[in-house]
Design an enzyme around this catalytic site. Sequence first.
Site, PDB file in Angstrom:
ATOM      1  CG  ASP A   1      -3.467   2.973  27.026  1.00 53.23           C
ATOM      2  OD1 ASP A   1      -2.672   3.583  26.292  1.00 53.23           O
ATOM      3  OD2 ASP A   1      -3.691   1.758  26.905  1.00 53.23           O
TER       4      ASP A   1
HETATM    5  C1  BGC Z   1      -1.383   1.297  24.236  1.00 52.84           C
HETATM    6  C2  BGC Z   1      -0.301   1.492  25.273  1.00 52.84           C
HETATM    7  C3  BGC Z   1       0.804   2.328  24.696  1.00 52.84           C
HETATM    8  C4  BGC Z   1       0.225   3.652  24.205  1.00 52.84           C
HETATM    9  C5  BGC Z   1       1.251   4.573  23.597  1.00 52.84           C
HETATM   10  C6  BGC Z   1      -1.843   2.620  23.654  1.00 52.84           C
HETATM   11  O1  BGC Z   1      -2.730   2.421  22.593  1.00 52.84           O
HETATM   12  O2  BGC Z   1      -2.482   0.612  24.805  1.00 52.84           O
HETATM   13  O3  BGC Z   1       0.199   0.241  25.699  1.00 52.84           O
HETATM   14  O4  BGC Z   1       1.803   2.543  25.659  1.00 52.84           O
HETATM   15  O5  BGC Z   1      -0.755   3.379  23.216  1.00 52.84           O
HETATM   16  O6  BGC Z   1       1.692   4.092  22.393  1.00 52.84           O
END
Ligand code: BGC
Length: 780
Positions: A271
Amino acid sequence: MKRTLILISAAVLSAALAGAQTKLSKDNIDEVLKAMTLEEKATLCVGGARAAMVEGVTSGLVNEVPGAAGNTRANARLGIPNTILPDGPAGLRINPTREGASQTYYCTGFPVGTLLASSWDTDLVRKVTEAMGSEVREYGCDILLAPGMNIHRNPLCGRNFEYFSEDPVLSGNIAAAYVNGIQSQGVGVSAKHFALNNQETNRNEDDAIVSEKALREIYLKNFEIMVRKSGPWTMMSSYNKLNGEYTQQSHDLLTKILRDDWGYRGIVMTDWGNKAGTVKAVIAGNDLMEPGNQNEIDRIVAAVRDGSLPEADLDRNVRRLLEYIVKTPHFNGYRFTDKPDLKAHAEIARSAAAEAMVLLRNEDGTLPLKGVSKVALYGLGAINFIAGGTGSGNVNKAYVVNMYEAVHNAGMVPDESLEQYYKSFLAYNSATTTMVSGRQQSSMWTSSKQAEIEVPAAAIERQAGVNDAAFIVISRNAGEGGDRKVEGDFELSSIERDLITNVSNAYHKAGRKVVVILNIGGVMETASWKNLADAILLPWSPGQEGANAVMDVLTGKVNPSGKLPMTFPLAYFDIPSSVNFPYYNAPSQQIDRATRQPVSRKDVDYTVYAEDIWVGYRYFNTAHKAVSYPFGYGLSYTSFAYSKPTVKAAVDGFTASVTVTNTGKVSGREVVELYVSAPEGGLVKPERELKGFAKTATLAPGESQTLSFSVSAYELASFNEEVSQWETAEGNYTVEFSSDVQTPLASATYRQKAAKTFSVSAHACAPKQEFERLTVNRQK
Ligand code: BGC
């Protein structure tokens, strides 16, 4: 002379080598891997989005599709293109406008994950995600960062709207349909957040302390089903820790469980962050660091050089990345149009939303509406209808239909005085916000939800005299980065409570009906006020066309057939996890005087899953604890009878069938939920557990359909953490065909002749001794 010759031949040789440089193709991955330098390998394992943001690069990389969250980096020498990774999950998330371009790049705002799961209809989910996947492809992207599929452990989790259910079988099967739909379009997914990202409070650091049994049976089970049934191209490891280790750095999780036990063959990406343990992540089997930073490349290179990272581990990850890249539209030179069929997709969003919403209450046949032409719409949410949540799960859609427009579209007339009242308040509110803050906030993070305003009781009385019915829209919004609160969010605010009471009194006195529309993202309290409403419809956050879909259901154009993918409890503290979930504002960090170390804060730095497997209905049902609406509940405008339940032993497990007949007066669809109760004795098990579900086609009055199910011995197994294996006990299993978890309408028995065991990577991700201390009295 000799020297010149040597120089010339070296130049010729390197030119020849450069000319002959192998370029990536589907069948030369090993060769390309061999040709890569250490730096090139490390670079491929690290996204370039942050670099692009920081350096303001305007061509290539992530800016190729502005607004996409991340990418993988290109390598021109080896013919490796970059690939583009935008968010999900309620549709594609990219910037709707681009500098210097007159074209717009809006995407369809589809129903949120919880509403998709409420359909209990894998065909419907597939249809929605085929449309979504085609937008990903036609806007030049390769992956949708979706589905979000963490288990609804607690209703206050701020991202529950993105997720599917409290039950792993429903969640896993809906997720598999979602992945198959997207990937049928030639693009991939990134199923997230693997795993245990069940709260947003301190999500980057919180340590989920969970038993091996609850992990295997609940929190990993849905991912297991999805991986086995769909084969996602990519998965996203979560930010948090699991039993003391960051999931992105857990070899147990990413290699032993995901790959060895479940046979996963795709890549894992982090993530969006940059944790110090990059090298540990590589070793664990986390192939890609997102959004990517130069220091992560440097760490990988240095660790290979100093021997702390075996190059074989890096090569393994790079090989998997190359295998991913050759599948992508970018690699295959797909000529995207930038013109997905937004009109057709809006229709799909509308019909899916209508098919999936849940009718919770319908006294005296209030719905479908009869003889209603003038409608009073209460609640700011009628104007500011919530299509989806905030944060990365928000979609930049061209429009959101609100309830005023939808009422008009359905041929009815909304009360104008109320519309004016709410609109003037909103105008005043937005003007003063701008005056105070000096600027409008970014739409990604702010919720479009405003605190409710009072409507004077005298005005309500007057309106009750001139309208045929009242709709009260109760709306909630939440999103990434924060959890919900009990007061005024899980529970009604005092203004909302007064509104429902006053509207109910006035309209009932005038002989008119009151319909409550729950335009929310997560479970809320309903027990204390539901009797004041004649009907309650739960459309969740149904996407850009959701208000039209609400009217399709209220008018009877669509007969509702959705069912709850989770339990609605009587009160927040009835929920077992409520005592181990951030409830108050996070306490500020304190330093221990003796050790000078930060004190670890309960539910913030660590969260004990002391309720173990007793999540949702597994607890309420087994403990016979009353709820407001049980798991799997949902009403229809017609009625159904179940007959001819059969269960037959198969080579592995059993097959079952039941016949459903529409016994009412209008056409409709029914979801049949198959629950199994295990024989007495043996491992601790919930009273009954969902093992399958199926939905009829639209049945005309009097029409029948036979639905079939199949359940393997493995699917009947429970996890024995003493010996770390799945076990299916021999004996008689009761198989119930139910309309919700409390309402079995037919049943049969299955006899498992011999006990069976299924081995897994022993004690992978198991908690450390600390766990036993923190969870005294836990039943195994
Ligand atoms: C979120 C993800 C997301 C990623 C990209 C993160 O902060 O937890 O779900 O895909 O950001 O935007």
